[in-house]
Scaffold this motif. Structure first.
Motif, short mmCIF file in Angstrom:
data_model
loop_
_atom_site.label_atom_id
_atom_site.label_comp_id
_atom_site.label_asym_id
_atom_site.label_seq_id
_atom_site.Cartn_x
_atom_site.Cartn_y
_atom_site.Cartn_z
N LEU A 80 13.56 39.95 32.30
CA LEU A 80 14.04 38.80 33.08
C LEU A 80 13.48 37.50 32.51
O LEU A 80 12.32 37.43 32.12
CB LEU A 80 13.62 38.95 34.54
N ASN A 82 13.26 33.77 33.85
CA ASN A 82 13.47 32.84 34.94
C ASN A 82 12.14 32.13 35.18
O ASN A 82 11.08 32.77 35.13
CB ASN A 82 13.91 33.60 36.20
N ARG A 136 14.19 27.98 46.33
CA ARG A 136 13.73 28.40 45.00
C ARG A 136 13.31 29.88 45.00
O ARG A 136 13.63 30.62 44.06
CB ARG A 136 12.56 27.53 44.56
N GLU A 139 16.53 31.91 45.15
CA GLU A 139 17.23 31.91 43.86
C GLU A 139 16.55 32.86 42.88
O GLU A 139 17.23 33.59 42.14
CB GLU A 139 17.27 30.50 43.28
N THR A 140 15.22 32.86 42.86
CA THR A 140 14.49 33.75 41.96
C THR A 140 14.73 35.21 42.34
O THR A 140 14.97 36.06 41.48
CB THR A 140 12.98 33.43 41.98
N ALA A 142 17.35 36.40 43.96
CA ALA A 142 18.74 36.72 43.64
C ALA A 142 18.89 37.01 42.15
O ALA A 142 19.57 37.97 41.76
CB ALA A 142 19.66 35.57 44.07
N TYR A 143 18.27 36.19 41.31
CA TYR A 143 18.32 36.40 39.87
C TYR A 143 17.74 37.77 39.51
O TYR A 143 18.31 38.52 38.73
CB TYR A 143 17.56 35.29 39.13
N ALA A 144 16.59 38.10 40.09
CA ALA A 144 15.90 39.35 39.76
C ALA A 144 16.70 40.57 40.20
O ALA A 144 16.55 41.65 39.64
CB ALA A 144 14.52 39.38 40.42
N GLU A 146 20.15 40.75 40.33
CA GLU A 146 21.55 40.75 39.84
C GLU A 146 21.83 42.03 39.10
O GLU A 146 21.04 42.60 38.43
CB GLU A 146 21.80 39.57 38.90
#
Length: 146
Positions: A80, A82, A136, A139-140, A142-144, A146
């Motif tokens: 990842l 980010n 924030r 968002e982190t 959600a990114y992790a 995906e």
């Protein structure tokens, strides 16, 4: 250059040993910064790369399955990219102990920074600032996932 030449030049680890500390031939443990029910997190010095790291180790008594899951988690984190996720530097099994290392967040000490941030967030009256922090984190996460 042979392996012994590299070692004598001080490029691979330090020659001294710190007995009593886990991972002493690779990392010099400075202080424990966090203990959970399954892991110990230390601030440490990487003897090979000459940099500060966080070393996260699975506690003794973990099963082989727990060890595999721990390393899979580290490998996933390592893929990842980010700003909210600390990059993974190393992972493995050393003398039967599962571990990974990652970047130390910028702060004088990690524990002080965590305590300061949690106290600040809890005492904040500015709702929009709290919402930006929550966004924030969301968002982190959600990114992790995906």
């Amino acid at each position: 250059m042979s392996a012994s030449d590299v070692e004598s030049e001080g490029l691979i680890g330090d020659q001294d040993r710190y007995s009593g500390y886990p991972f002493a031939d690779i990392y010099k443990i400075k202080t424990m910064v966090l203990e959970t029910s399954t892991t110990l997190t230390y601030q440490a010095w990487d003897r090979n790369l000459h940099r500060e790291v966080l070393l996260v180790a699975l506690k003794e008594g973990a099963s082989a399955q727990e060890g595999r899951q721990f390393l899979l988690h580290a490998r996933t984190l390592g893929q990842l990219h980010n700003s909210g996720i600390l990059p993974i530097y190393d992972m493995g099994i050393h003398e039967g102990k599962y571990y990974y290392t990652c970047r130390v967040p910028p702060a004088k000490t990690l524990q002080k920074q965590l305590t300061k941030n949690l106290a600040t967030i809890a005492g904040m009256k500015n709702r929009s600032y709290r919402m930006r922090i929550l966004l924030r984190v969301a968002e982190t996460l959600a990114y992790a996932h995906e």
